[in-house]
Write a protein that holds these residues in place. Sequence first.
Motif, PDB file in Angstrom:
ATOM      1  N   LYS A   1       0.835  -1.196   0.000  1.00 36.09           N
ATOM      2  CA  LYS A   1       0.000   0.000   0.000  1.00 36.09           C
ATOM      3  C   LYS A   1       0.871   1.248   0.000  1.00 36.09           C
ATOM      4  O   LYS A   1       1.150   1.821   1.061  1.00 36.09           O
ATOM      5  N   PRO A   2       1.325   1.671  -1.164  1.00 37.00           N
ATOM      6  CA  PRO A   2       2.192   2.857  -1.219  1.00 37.00           C
ATOM      7  C   PRO A   2       1.438   4.128  -0.835  1.00 37.00           C
ATOM      8  O   PRO A   2       0.277   4.310  -1.209  1.00 37.00           O
ATOM      9  N   ILE A   3       2.105   4.989  -0.091  1.00 38.07           N
ATOM     10  CA  ILE A   3       1.542   6.276   0.318  1.00 38.07           C
ATOM     11  C   ILE A   3       2.406   7.384  -0.270  1.00 38.07           C
ATOM     12  O   ILE A   3       3.626   7.341  -0.155  1.00 38.07           O
ATOM     13  N   VAL A   4       1.790   8.369  -0.873  1.00 36.27           N
ATOM     14  CA  VAL A   4       2.534   9.509  -1.404  1.00 36.27           C
ATOM     15  C   VAL A   4       1.979  10.775  -0.772  1.00 36.27           C
ATOM     16  O   VAL A   4       0.772  11.013  -0.782  1.00 36.27           O
ATOM     17  N   ILE A   5       2.869  11.558  -0.180  1.00 38.27           N
ATOM     18  CA  ILE A   5       2.477  12.769   0.557  1.00 38.27           C
ATOM     19  C   ILE A   5       2.869  14.013  -0.239  1.00 38.27           C
ATOM     20  O   ILE A   5       4.023  14.143  -0.660  1.00 38.27           O
ATOM     21  N   PHE A   6       1.916  14.917  -0.417  1.00 44.48           N
ATOM     22  CA  PHE A   6       2.166  16.154  -1.143  1.00 44.48           C
ATOM     23  C   PHE A   6       1.818  17.372  -0.294  1.00 44.48           C
ATOM     24  O   PHE A   6       0.799  17.388   0.390  1.00 44.48           O
ATOM     25  N   ASP A   7       2.667  18.377  -0.374  1.00 39.20           N
ATOM     26  CA  ASP A   7       2.309  19.689   0.137  1.00 39.20           C
ATOM     27  C   ASP A   7       1.403  20.339  -0.908  1.00 39.20           C
ATOM     28  O   ASP A   7       1.305  19.861  -2.038  1.00 39.20           O
TER      29      ASP A   7
ATOM     30  N   GLY B   1      -2.295   3.116  -7.944  1.00 33.42           N
ATOM     31  CA  GLY B   1      -2.436   2.387  -6.691  1.00 33.42           C
ATOM     32  C   GLY B   1      -1.980   3.122  -5.450  1.00 33.42           C
ATOM     33  O   GLY B   1      -2.014   2.562  -4.348  1.00 33.42           O
ATOM     34  N   ALA B   2      -1.523   4.366  -5.596  1.00 36.22           N
ATOM     35  CA  ALA B   2      -1.030   5.110  -4.430  1.00 36.22           C
ATOM     36  C   ALA B   2      -2.177   5.652  -3.583  1.00 36.22           C
ATOM     37  O   ALA B   2      -3.240   6.014  -4.097  1.00 36.22           O
ATOM     38  N   ARG B   3      -1.930   5.690  -2.301  1.00 38.87           N
ATOM     39  CA  ARG B   3      -2.811   6.423  -1.387  1.00 38.87           C
ATOM     40  C   ARG B   3      -2.251   7.836  -1.313  1.00 38.87           C
ATOM     41  O   ARG B   3      -1.094   8.047  -0.939  1.00 38.87           O
ATOM     42  N   ILE B   4      -3.037   8.824  -1.691  1.00 34.90           N
ATOM     43  CA  ILE B   4      -2.588  10.210  -1.757  1.00 34.90           C
ATOM     44  C   ILE B   4      -2.941  10.932  -0.460  1.00 34.90           C
ATOM     45  O   ILE B   4      -4.095  10.894  -0.011  1.00 34.90           O
ATOM     46  N   VAL B   5      -1.940  11.568   0.137  1.00 37.85           N
ATOM     47  CA  VAL B   5      -2.156  12.362   1.344  1.00 37.85           C
ATOM     48  C   VAL B   5      -1.693  13.789   1.064  1.00 37.85           C
ATOM     49  O   VAL B   5      -0.543  14.011   0.671  1.00 37.85           O
ATOM     50  N   TYR B   6      -2.583  14.749   1.238  1.00 37.76           N
ATOM     51  CA  TYR B   6      -2.234  16.159   1.117  1.00 37.76           C
ATOM     52  C   TYR B   6      -1.920  16.665   2.524  1.00 37.76           C
ATOM     53  O   TYR B   6      -2.795  16.692   3.391  1.00 37.76           O
TER      54      TYR B   6
ATOM     55  N   ASN C   1      -8.757   6.256  -0.442  1.00 29.38           N
ATOM     56  CA  ASN C   1      -7.308   6.403  -0.652  1.00 29.38           C
ATOM     57  C   ASN C   1      -6.888   7.824  -1.012  1.00 29.38           C
ATOM     58  O   ASN C   1      -5.891   8.024  -1.719  1.00 29.38           O
ATOM     59  N   ALA C   2      -7.626   8.806  -0.529  1.00 29.80           N
ATOM     60  CA  ALA C   2      -7.242  10.209  -0.693  1.00 29.80           C
ATOM     61  C   ALA C   2      -7.580  10.948   0.596  1.00 29.80           C
ATOM     62  O   ALA C   2      -8.733  10.967   1.011  1.00 29.80           O
ATOM     63  N   GLU C   3      -6.564  11.534   1.233  1.00 29.67           N
ATOM     64  CA  GLU C   3      -6.761  12.196   2.521  1.00 29.67           C
ATOM     65  C   GLU C   3      -6.194  13.608   2.511  1.00 29.67           C
ATOM     66  O   GLU C   3      -5.181  13.874   1.862  1.00 29.67           O
ATOM     67  N   LEU C   4      -6.839  14.486   3.267  1.00 27.10           N
ATOM     68  CA  LEU C   4      -6.375  15.857   3.445  1.00 27.10           C
ATOM     69  C   LEU C   4      -6.073  16.069   4.921  1.00 27.10           C
ATOM     70  O   LEU C   4      -6.958  15.937   5.770  1.00 27.10           O
TER      71      LEU C   4
END
Length: 244
Positions: free
Chosen positions: A83-89, A188-193, A221-224
């Motif tokens: 479960k890959p997680i990618v974090i973005f500003d 397949g990434a879980r995106i976290v802002y 799979n998308a979080e803020l």
Amino acid sequence: MLQRAFLLSIALVLFFGILTSARITKASSSSSIVKSINNVAFAAGAASDTPAPPPSPAPVGFQNPILNKVLAETRNAYSHGEKPIVIFDLEGTLFDNRSRILQILREYSDAELKKARPQFAQFVSYLTVAQVKYMVADTLRGVGITEEAVLNNAAIFWSQRFFTDEYLKYDTPETSAIRYVRDLYSSGARIVYLTNRDAQRQLVGTARQLRDHGLPIGILNAELLMRPTAQTQDGTFKQQATTY
């Protein structure tokens, strides 16, 4: 299952000329890949429609090899049940807020400078986005406005507007960065802002901004993640959020 952990930090100057840093972390204990990319501008094409969840589409090429590597590792991890997680500003990463700052300075000029300091108002009218810096005083000093009272009043005027839902509409989306987020999500990434904005003043506007520009939000799979209040310390919040 990943057998070891490593941290890769790389400083990049990308297409838009922004000095950035990328950090990739693999954690074996959680069988996940956490990739944190802060203040990154991306060099690729415009965004398309909101992507569907995995399976991933055909590979999309980006001009920076690090971005391609992250995308490839995301697809590989997802294909192996991880479960890959990618974090973005957000600020300076997915959205350029300089146009927001410029709008506020123009309003300040119209409200306070045109009558009291017409010459300063003229200086502000010549400002371009390229000249805008995050600190209002630095921006105004750059065009020859150095009077402390004017700088202080401008900073107050800015602070009352910059951190509100209403002014987010003036941000310029980084279309290539948005495309990259969508490609990661559909791979397949879980995106976290993870943003310094606070929920008290900008939750509604931020969610709307993400949605309106086709970024995954409010779905699986998308979080803020935002600071709860304006008083929450940025450093403390982001440190806690990355261990969440």
